[in-house]
Motif scaffolding. Structure first.
Motif, PDB file in Angstrom:
ATOM      1  N   ALA A 285       0.831  -1.200   0.000  1.00  0.00           N
ATOM      2  CA  ALA A 285       0.000   0.000   0.000  1.00  0.00           C
ATOM      3  C   ALA A 285       0.866   1.252   0.000  1.00  0.00           C
ATOM      4  CB  ALA A 285      -0.923  -0.003   1.214  1.00  0.00           C
ATOM      5  N   GLY A 286       0.535   2.171  -0.893  1.00  0.00           N
ATOM      6  CA  GLY A 286       1.269   3.420  -0.987  1.00  0.00           C
ATOM      7  C   GLY A 286       2.516   3.362  -1.836  1.00  0.00           C
ATOM      8  N   SER A 287       2.877   2.165  -2.326  1.00  0.00           N
ATOM      9  CA  SER A 287       4.110   2.036  -3.110  1.00  0.00           C
ATOM     10  C   SER A 287       3.960   2.613  -4.505  1.00  0.00           C
ATOM     11  CB  SER A 287       4.529   0.569  -3.203  1.00  0.00           C
ATOM     12  OG  SER A 287       3.581  -0.180  -3.958  1.00  0.00           O
ATOM     13  N   GLY A 288       2.741   2.596  -5.038  1.00  0.00           N
ATOM     14  CA  GLY A 288       2.504   3.134  -6.369  1.00  0.00           C
ATOM     15  C   GLY A 288       3.165   2.352  -7.482  1.00  0.00           C
ATOM     16  N   ASN A 393      -8.157   6.398  -2.561  1.00  0.00           N
ATOM     17  CA  ASN A 393      -6.767   6.257  -2.136  1.00  0.00           C
ATOM     18  C   ASN A 393      -5.845   5.880  -3.289  1.00  0.00           C
ATOM     19  OD1 ASN A 393      -8.391   6.269   0.184  1.00  0.00           O
ATOM     20  ND2 ASN A 393      -6.826   5.223   1.376  1.00  0.00           N
ATOM     21  N   ALA A 394      -6.216   4.867  -4.046  1.00  0.00           N
ATOM     22  CA  ALA A 394      -5.384   4.380  -5.145  1.00  0.00           C
ATOM     23  C   ALA A 394      -6.294   4.128  -6.335  1.00  0.00           C
ATOM     24  CB  ALA A 394      -4.651   3.106  -4.745  1.00  0.00           C
ATOM     25  N   ASN A 399      -9.252  -1.208  -4.211  1.00  0.00           N
ATOM     26  CA  ASN A 399      -9.107  -0.839  -2.803  1.00  0.00           C
ATOM     27  C   ASN A 399      -9.986  -1.724  -1.922  1.00  0.00           C
ATOM     28  OD1 ASN A 399      -7.330   1.503  -3.081  1.00  0.00           O
ATOM     29  ND2 ASN A 399      -9.056   2.458  -4.129  1.00  0.00           N
ATOM     30  N   ASP A 414       1.598  -5.258   4.568  1.00  0.00           N
ATOM     31  CA  ASP A 414       0.586  -4.233   4.816  1.00  0.00           C
ATOM     32  C   ASP A 414       0.032  -4.301   6.233  1.00  0.00           C
ATOM     33  OD1 ASP A 414       0.544  -2.895   2.301  1.00  0.00           O
ATOM     34  OD2 ASP A 414      -0.468  -4.624   1.430  1.00  0.00           O
ATOM     35  N   ALA A 417      -1.139  -0.862   7.226  1.00  0.00           N
ATOM     36  CA  ALA A 417      -1.920  -0.097   6.246  1.00  0.00           C
ATOM     37  C   ALA A 417      -3.412  -0.181   6.538  1.00  0.00           C
ATOM     38  CB  ALA A 417      -1.640  -0.612   4.838  1.00  0.00           C
ATOM     39  N   GLU A 421      -4.137  -2.796  -1.553  1.00  0.00           N
ATOM     40  CA  GLU A 421      -4.187  -2.415  -2.961  1.00  0.00           C
ATOM     41  C   GLU A 421      -3.988  -3.679  -3.795  1.00  0.00           C
ATOM     42  OE1 GLU A 421      -1.516   0.845  -3.727  1.00  0.00           O
ATOM     43  OE2 GLU A 421      -2.271   2.003  -2.014  1.00  0.00           O
ATOM     44  N   SER A 696      -6.580  16.341   0.529  1.00  0.00           N
ATOM     45  CA  SER A 696      -5.783  15.116   0.570  1.00  0.00           C
ATOM     46  C   SER A 696      -6.363  14.006  -0.280  1.00  0.00           C
ATOM     47  CB  SER A 696      -5.680  14.611   2.010  1.00  0.00           C
ATOM     48  OG  SER A 696      -6.949  14.193   2.480  1.00  0.00           O
ATOM     49  N   GLU A 698      -8.414  12.046   0.679  1.00  0.00           N
ATOM     50  CA  GLU A 698      -8.668  10.922   1.574  1.00  0.00           C
ATOM     51  C   GLU A 698     -10.161  10.831   1.853  1.00  0.00           C
ATOM     52  OE1 GLU A 698      -6.837   8.574   3.057  1.00  0.00           O
ATOM     53  OE2 GLU A 698      -5.055   9.172   1.961  1.00  0.00           O
TER      54      GLU A 698
END
Length: 706
Positions: A285-288, A393-394, A399, A414, A417, A421, A696, A698
């Motif tokens: 998660a968040g790695s893109g 978020n992604a 998600n 994760d 997290a 994702e 954000s 979010e």
């Protein structure tokens, strides 16, 4: 025409009238039943939501265990008898088996429409209900299988089979004239009406899809391009959609159909279908990550009962009916913080095929699809509507609220997290979900690998998926999964030996001291045996097939499934059906019969005596479109006396025209009234962006989350 004939025809006319009335009056799920229900009471024992284990203490879900035991007791034993008869054709005595049969699983890989159709053709070739397959001897393997796993496009096939209650492939793909209307693969997945973004029907289609996704966002759940994708898949593969209602909201088009409610289907309750598993990959998660994910990224599976992973790094499962619930250390924030209805069948299928991390440019919203047929423009348009109205978020992943937060913080990627994702099941190059069937607790003896991957420049498989599974089990899953049998060491060796172009058995000969691996029956997508131009090696992003194209595609793949191969020939192997039976039963018999030994000499992969690609002459590798014009010649005819038939038709029309005309007029009026606003007419108060922090992006959750 005789009086009985007239009576039957009048009965038919009355049936038509009644059907019209029923379709006019019966209410069905609207598209907004896609929204999960929030603030649901959690189980009285909340720590039962998540179960954890280790590689050494693996145990199946109790409901899965019961299903497998019941299927093997009540269904599979008889299915083996039907398939093998007395087994004399393959040199055995059926009675001597004493009811002890190998446990078999089938894994169907995926990459869009191509693999859905390829998997359908192969399963039809293994289905006892298909008369041709039964006569050849291949039909019957599907009935003796305990498990059926799928990913990506294969999950579209699996979900369609399951949610339509396990019909035959012919009924599923082509319709049955009754409750099954056929797959809608001739209607483009993204731009169904025309390449034009402003096309009114396209706008209705997208508006309906956005309304579904909006209903989910309004209930506080994160959304992404995967939600759009899943709803598109739903229109084309799940029930409730016909050509007549495609652009209306007369039905939910699959909305409200839950994966966890599959157990309510009659053919699940009577154990007719193999136990289903859908596989999906993930990225941290968040790695893109926008490329293929590393082999140690967590792979998840979704069954009718659970969601989770057997990977040693996680080793945890959630009750599927509570997917969408945020948990920490297996506990909800409060007793009424659970979610239900998140496991929409379309979202499960969309999650397993969510390849947007690889194709979606999140900066400009472009997908890299074909612009000539409108797919790029259409997907770009609806995605930008989603992006501006329902940020998440992604946007380029599926998600899933993380139910495993706090679990195994030292190993699980994760553990800290809030969201998981999830990605296409082939994002780590394991395009066939073989790993799910090699879980030690499942104890499989035989696995059939249906590989429709497009690995080379001509879109044929080259063994990459099997090689990835081999490497992943060796480096990541050695403690939790069965080992792989010997296979060629590289993709180049798969090609040079020809095993990527014909059926092959891996792991035929266990020797003392070797790990106990299963036999793998490898069925790759390959050119027709006869040397005619191939039609099954299509691009991943071909999002529509004409009816003629689909028929040619499935016929070619079906022919290969029934054909085996003859070395140095372009004809099918007349004994392939028996050889397939030999491989399926082999782990239960000793010694091996002479007939089966001859089969294994042809089909088994022997690292010490390699086969050669040269044994497969005249195979055409370059794709040729079987329906380049997209037009089909339909031959029509009438039987009997045309004038008499015409007179009868006139009489019937005169009798019912008023009633039917009135009903259809009201149906059209009702359809127009039920349509959602066009996408470009969305109103400010329709949109859920008020639930988001605009700075954000979010989600401002309505639930209490820790």
């Amino acid at each position: 025409m005789t009086y009985p004939g007239i009576f039957i025809s009048l009965q038919l006319a009355l049936h038509i009238i009644l059907s019209c009335i029923l379709s006019f009056t019966v209410a069905q799920n609207p598209v907004d039943t896609y929204a999960p229900t929030v603030n649901v009471n959690c189980p009285d024992t909340p720590n039962s939501l998540v179960r954890t284990f280790t590689s050494q203490t693996q145990i199946l879900n109790a409901s899965e265990t019961d299903y497998i035991a019941s299927r093997e007791s009540y269904i599979i034993s008889n299915a083996w008898s039907n398939w093998l008869g007395n087994a004399s054709d393959i040199g055995y005595d059926f009675e001597s088996l004493e009811g002890k049969f190998p446990r078999i699983g089938i894994a169907v890989g995926g990459e869009g429409y191509r693999t859905a159709q390829y998997g359908a053709a192969v399963l039809s070739g293994l289905d006892w209900r298909n008369t041709t397959a039964r006569e050849v001897g291949t039909g019957g393997l599907l009935q003796v299988a305990s498990y059926l796993s799928a990913s990506s496009g294969g999950s579209w096939l699996l979900g369609s089979l399951l949610m339509n209650d396990w019909p035959s492939i012919n009924e599923l793909v082509y319709g049955n004239g009754e409750n099954l209307s056929s797959w809608m693969v001739d209607i483009d997945l993204i731009v169904p009406s025309s390449p034009s973004v402003s096309d009114g029907n396209n706008q209705e289609y997208w508006g309906s899809i956005l309304a579904s996704v909006e209903s989910k966002a309004n209930n506080g759940l994160p959304t992404s391009a995967t939600d759009l994708w899943g709803r598109m898949i739903s229109y084309h593969f799940l029930n409730e959609t016909t050509r007549g209602n495609f652009y209306t909201n007369q039905t939910g088009h699959g909305a409200g159909q839950l994966w966890s409610q599959m157990s309510l289907l009659p053919n699940f309750q009577n154990y007719t279908m193999p136990f289903p598993i859908v596989a999906t990959d993930s990225r941290k998660a968040g790695s893109g990550i926008t490329t293929n994910v590393p082999l140690n990224s967590t792979v998840y599976e979704i069954t009718p009962f659970e969601f989770g992973s057997w990977d040693p790094s996680l080793s945890a499962m959630l009750q599927l009916k509570f997917a969408g619930t945020y948990l920490t250390n297996g506990l909800p924030a409060n007793p009424s913080a659970c979610v239900a209805g998140f496991d929409q069948a379309s979202f499960v299928m969309g999650t397993s095929s969510s390849f947007f991390n690889a194709v979606l440019n999140v900066t400009d919203g472009n997908f890299g699809f074909d612009t000539s047929d409108g797919d790029e423009q259409g997907m770009n348009f609806i995605f930008n509507q989603l992006l501006s109205h329902m940020p998440s978020n992604a946007m380029n992943a599926a998600n899933w609220p993380n139910p495993f937060k706090g679990v195994n913080p030292g190993t699980f990627q994760d553990s800290s997290a809030d969201q998981l994702e999830l990605l296409d099941g082939g994002s780590n190059y394991e395009k066939v979900p073989l790993s799910s069937l090699l879980v030690k607790a499942r104890g499989l003896d035989v696995v059939v690998v249906v590989d429709g991957s497009a690995d080379d420049q001509n879109y044929w498989p080259n063994g990459t998926s099997l090689l990835t599974t081999f490497e992943r089990i060796s480096s990541v899953l050695s403690s939790s999964h069965q080992p792989m049998p010997p296979i060629p060491g590289t993709a180049a060796q798969f090609v040079s030996t020809g095993v990527n172009m014909r059926p092959t058995f891996f792991g035929c000969n266990l020797t003392q001291g070797q790990p106990d691996y299963p036999i793998i029956i490898y069925l790759p997508n390959a050119p027709p045996l006869s040397g005619i131009a191939p039609a099954t090696n299509t691009d991943d992003t071909q999002f529509s097939y004409t009816s003629k194209f689909t028929a040619v595609f499935i016929n070619q793949a079906f022919g290969n499934a029934l054909g085996g191969f003859e070395p140095n020939a372009t004809s099918p192997d007349p004994y392939w059906g028996r050889c397939l039976q030999c491989a399926a039963i082999d782990r239960a018999v000793t010694p091996r019969s002479d007939i089966c030994s001859q089969c294994f000499a042809r089909y088994c992969y022997d690292p010490n005596n390699l086969p050669s690609r040269s044994e497969l002459p005249d195979r055409q590798l370059v794709f040729v479109n079987p329906d380049p014009s997209g037009l089909q010649k339909v031959e029509q005819w009438l039987e009997g006396d045309k004038s008499l038939l015409a007179g009868f038709i006139v009489a019937i029309i005169v009798g019912i025209a008023g009633i039917v005309g009135f009903i259809f007029w009201w149906r059209r009026r009702r359809a127009r009234m039920s349509r959602y606003s066009r996408v470009d007419e969305l109103r400010e108060d329709d949109e859920p962006w008020k639930y988001y922090d605009g700075n954000s992006l979010e989600l401002t959750r309505r639930m209490s989350i820790t």
